[in-house]
Design a protein around this motif. Structure first.
Motif, mmCIF file in Angstrom:
data_model
loop_
_atom_site.group_PDB
_atom_site.id
_atom_site.type_symbol
_atom_site.label_atom_id
_atom_site.label_comp_id
_atom_site.label_asym_id
_atom_site.label_seq_id
_atom_site.Cartn_x
_atom_site.Cartn_y
_atom_site.Cartn_z
ATOM 1 N N ARG A 196 4.711 -1.682 8.105
ATOM 2 C CA ARG A 196 3.335 -1.976 8.515
ATOM 3 C C ARG A 196 2.396 -1.974 7.313
ATOM 4 O O ARG A 196 1.549 -2.868 7.169
ATOM 5 N N TYR A 197 2.554 -0.980 6.438
ATOM 6 C CA TYR A 197 1.708 -0.921 5.248
ATOM 7 C C TYR A 197 2.005 -2.101 4.320
ATOM 8 O O TYR A 197 1.099 -2.656 3.685
ATOM 9 N N ILE A 202 0.051 -4.978 5.478
ATOM 10 C CA ILE A 202 -1.366 -4.813 5.141
ATOM 11 C C ILE A 202 -1.602 -5.198 3.681
ATOM 12 O O ILE A 202 -2.572 -5.898 3.347
ATOM 13 N N VAL A 203 -0.697 -4.743 2.799
ATOM 14 C CA VAL A 203 -0.794 -5.101 1.384
ATOM 15 C C VAL A 203 -0.707 -6.614 1.221
ATOM 16 O O VAL A 203 -1.485 -7.222 0.472
ATOM 17 N N VAL A 207 -5.487 -0.462 -0.747
ATOM 18 C CA VAL A 207 -4.201 -0.572 -1.439
ATOM 19 C C VAL A 207 -4.185 0.410 -2.605
ATOM 20 O O VAL A 207 -5.014 0.328 -3.504
ATOM 21 N N ARG A 244 1.341 4.112 -3.576
ATOM 22 C CA ARG A 244 2.060 3.751 -2.348
ATOM 23 C C ARG A 244 2.844 2.449 -2.469
ATOM 24 O O ARG A 244 3.784 2.229 -1.706
#
Length: 452
Positions: free
Chosen positions: A20-21, A24-25, A199, A203
């Motif tokens: 999911r992240y 988003i990125v 962002v 991560r």
């Protein structure tokens, strides 16, 4: 021995990153790329207005467009190398801030010279965004998705071009060309502020081996050498750049072509040109997906597809520009542009597979350098000069022939791809075999240090 085992970079950089992240990125990085190309291509929509207001030649207009691609070509490598070393996220945010402020400067320009300086700064700001941005994207997803993601990410440039030309044409028609630039600038500034808030470098950074012995082994591999150590990777750079000469030139000059030969206003010409560019963006994604699907078991097929994209676009666009203005011509242009930039996905996947993960930002910078110096910068400028001599319609008839040279380069690349991948694999295995020795030496060094 199966060919497929040679075809992928051994480092899986997406481990530990939630899917999911990762999306988003991708979305935010994609959004900034759209802003990048909106700021770059809005100029094309206002070409007729600038030509009339400042009495400019086609060569001068071509320089306003080409100066951005030229600076991208010249600066993408050193700036991407700095971003790889000092942080990709901070670098991306600073780039977006610079190109957006420079685009605002275009809105305030009072002369051709001031506009040229502002466009120069737009090029400086955009220089490394494509290479560093795509390095961030491929780092957060599995390697099996590289061609699709690279194609989708690069399609953001096409979508940004669509929005830049379409919205720019509408704004210029109703509020004047200065507001066309201002609108693109405000959008970019908003994203530049939001991006580093969401962002985070920690991560999205690829999985790193932290111990000193592994770092020593990585240094021993000398990953920068993989940027130019094989005939295949050099062929990927050159073939991609030559093919973008065609697609980039059509995108830049299409609004002017529609204005001159279809007698369209800036708003309608921008909208029709945007549809053509949209076809190109959709084509990049579809061509990348086809590359991943057909190349899963036989990765060398990605090069065969690149050759087919070059020759197919040459045929379709040559037929299109041989026809008189009309619906049939526009349909063939749309079909030709759907595959003209289809080499982006295969070329990006080849570059990622043939270079070390730790220098992917710099590797894509090298690809961007070739794309701009061989295609995006030289194409519009050369076509503008030829147009001054024989007319834009006749110049467009010559542009698709460059695809034949691009296909020839990819044919050469295919001949060496298997052996180059096997060689890269062997070097990485040798480095891995040396790692226990480096670990032992590192351990002795630690013990000696503790005794001292």
């Amino acid at each position: 021995m199966a060919v497929s085992q040679y075809m992928n970079d051994d480092e899986e950089t997406s481990l530990g990153i939630p899917r999911r992240y990762a999306w988003i990125v991708f979305a935010l990085t994609f959004g900034l790329l759209i802003s990048d190309y909106m700021s770059r291509q809005v100029l094309n929509a206002v070409f007729p207005l600038l030509k009339g207001e400042w009495a400019l030649t086609d060569s001068q207009l071509g320089l306003l467009s080409g100066i951005v691609a030229l600076m991208v070509g010249l600066l993408t490598f050193p700036l991407s190398l700095l971003a790889d070393r000092f942080g990709r996220i901070k670098s991306l945010a600073l780039m977006a801030m610079l190109w957006s402020l420079a685009t605002l400067g275009c809105a305030l320009a009072e002369s051709y010279e001031q506009m040229l300086i502002a466009r120069f700064l737009v090029g400086v700001g955009e220089a490394a965004y494509g290479s560093v941005g795509i390095a961030v994207v491929v780092a957060v997803f599995p390697r099996e998705m590289r061609a699709t993601l690279a194609g989708a990410f690069m399609a953001g440039g096409m979508f940004g071009s669509v929005l830049g030309m379409a919205l720019g044409g509408v704004l210029a028609q109703h509020f004047g060309w200065r507001w066309a630039f201002a609108g693109m600038a405000f959008f970019g500034l908003a994203l530049a502020v939001l991006y580093p808030v969401i962002v985070k470098e920690a991560r999205i950074a690829p999985r790193r081996l932290a111990d000193a012995a592994s770092q020593a082994a990585l240094k021993a591999q000398r990953p920068l050498r993989t940027l130019y150590s094989s005939r295949s990777v050099i062929g990927a750079y050159v073939g991609s750049g030559l093919q973008l000469f065609v697609g980039g030139t059509v995108i830049v000059w299409m609004p002017s072509y529609l204005n001159r030969y279809y007698e369209m206003g800036t708003d309608k010409a921008g909208a029709v040109a945007a549809i053509i560019v949209l076809c190109s963006g959709v084509g990049i994604i579809l061509c990348g997906m086809l590359c991943d699907r057909l190349g899963h078991a036989r990765p060398d097929r990605k090069i065969s597809l690149a050759i087919g994209y070059c020759l197919g676009s040459c045929l379709l666009l040559s037929l299109a520009f041989a026809l008189p203005p009309g619906t049939a011509q526009l349909v063939l242009i749309c079909l030709g542009m759907m595959i003209a930039a289809g080499t982006n996905g295969p070329s990006s996947a080849m570059v990622a597979n043939l270079t070390h993960y730790s220098v992917h930002g710099t590797a894509f910078a090298t690809l961007t350098l070739a794309n701009n110096l061989l295609g995006l910068a030289t194409g519009p400028l050369i076509t503008g000069k030829v147009s001054d001599l024989i007319g834009l319609d006749n110049a467009f008839q010559l542009v698709p022939l460059v695809s034949i040279a691009a296909a020839a380069v990819f044919i050469y690349t295919k001949r060496h791809y298997h052996s180059d991948m096997a060689l890269l694999r062997g070097k990485m295995l040798d480095a891995a075999a040396d790692e226990p020795q480096a670990s032992a030496r590192g351990g002795l060094g630690v013990c000696a240090h503790s005794r001292s």
